[in-house]
Design a protein around this motif. Sequence first.
Motif, mmCIF file in Angstrom:
data_model
loop_
_atom_site.group_PDB
_atom_site.id
_atom_site.type_symbol
_atom_site.label_atom_id
_atom_site.label_comp_id
_atom_site.label_asym_id
_atom_site.label_seq_id
_atom_site.Cartn_x
_atom_site.Cartn_y
_atom_site.Cartn_z
ATOM 1 N N LYS A 1 0.844 -1.187 0.000
ATOM 2 C CA LYS A 1 0.000 0.000 0.000
ATOM 3 C C LYS A 1 0.883 1.242 0.000
ATOM 4 C CE LYS A 1 -3.871 2.271 2.233
ATOM 5 N NZ LYS A 1 -4.804 2.283 3.343
ATOM 6 N N THR A 2 0.512 2.211 -0.819
ATOM 7 C CA THR A 2 1.202 3.497 -0.848
ATOM 8 C C THR A 2 0.309 4.530 -0.173
ATOM 9 O OG1 THR A 2 2.342 2.943 -2.893
ATOM 10 C CG2 THR A 2 2.191 5.272 -2.338
ATOM 11 N N ALA B 1 5.510 7.383 2.043
ATOM 12 C CA ALA B 1 5.068 6.474 3.098
ATOM 13 C C ALA B 1 4.373 5.269 2.476
ATOM 14 C CB ALA B 1 4.117 7.193 4.058
ATOM 15 N N VAL B 2 4.800 4.081 2.882
ATOM 16 C CA VAL B 2 4.236 2.856 2.330
ATOM 17 C C VAL B 2 4.065 1.804 3.432
ATOM 18 C CG1 VAL B 2 5.262 3.196 0.035
ATOM 19 C CG2 VAL B 2 6.513 1.888 1.755
ATOM 20 N N THR B 3 3.272 0.809 3.105
ATOM 21 C CA THR B 3 3.201 -0.398 3.932
ATOM 22 C C THR B 3 3.883 -1.499 3.129
ATOM 23 O OG1 THR B 3 1.139 0.283 4.973
ATOM 24 C CG2 THR B 3 1.676 -2.058 5.055
ATOM 25 N N ILE B 4 4.842 -2.156 3.765
ATOM 26 C CA ILE B 4 5.548 -3.249 3.111
ATOM 27 C C ILE B 4 5.349 -4.526 3.896
ATOM 28 C CG2 ILE B 4 7.300 -1.764 2.036
ATOM 29 C CD1 ILE B 4 9.237 -2.569 4.276
ATOM 30 N N ASN C 1 4.522 1.532 7.509
ATOM 31 C CA ASN C 1 5.595 0.932 8.296
ATOM 32 C C ASN C 1 6.964 1.141 7.649
ATOM 33 O OD1 ASN C 1 5.495 -0.895 6.188
ATOM 34 N ND2 ASN C 1 5.103 -2.686 7.463
ATOM 35 N N ALA C 2 6.999 1.951 6.574
ATOM 36 C CA ALA C 2 8.266 2.267 5.916
ATOM 37 C C ALA C 2 8.129 3.587 5.156
ATOM 38 C CB ALA C 2 8.667 1.154 4.955
ATOM 39 N N ILE C 3 9.270 4.223 4.949
ATOM 40 C CA ILE C 3 9.326 5.428 4.115
ATOM 41 C C ILE C 3 10.422 5.194 3.084
ATOM 42 C CG2 ILE C 3 9.741 7.909 4.014
ATOM 43 C CD1 ILE C 3 8.774 8.040 6.940
ATOM 44 N N LEU C 4 10.013 5.216 1.821
ATOM 45 C CA LEU C 4 10.941 5.024 0.715
ATOM 46 C C LEU C 4 11.280 6.374 0.080
ATOM 47 C CD1 LEU C 4 9.181 1.993 -1.030
ATOM 48 C CD2 LEU C 4 10.867 1.945 0.821
#
Length: 107
Positions: free
Chosen positions: A16-17, A100-103, A75-78
């Motif tokens: 998810k983005t 911000a994304v969910t990985i 739960n992550a920032i790319l």
Amino acid sequence: MILTPGSKVAGHRVVKTHGLVRGNTIRARHLGKDILAGLKNLVGGEIEEYTKMMAESREQALDRMRAEAVGLGANAILDLRFSTSYIMGMAAEILAYGNAVTIEPEG
């Protein structure tokens, strides 16, 4: 929370983005530190007072960006980036921003 300047995390896939997140802080220089920096400029070398101030500013901007991402459920920032701009003669802004994304682990 995983923070990376890359656009992916090895062994994980984006599910998810959430979009752009950012955090910033504006810091003003301190007259006393300017005097010490001026003296250091005469003899050369690192200006530790400014190094410390900039490191603290970056950490504060990261903390604010991270908090925004958590609020979105990420739960992550790319694609993490930093930007600096002068606001006025004695103040500068530090901006941290990313995607911000969910990985989740692959497989």
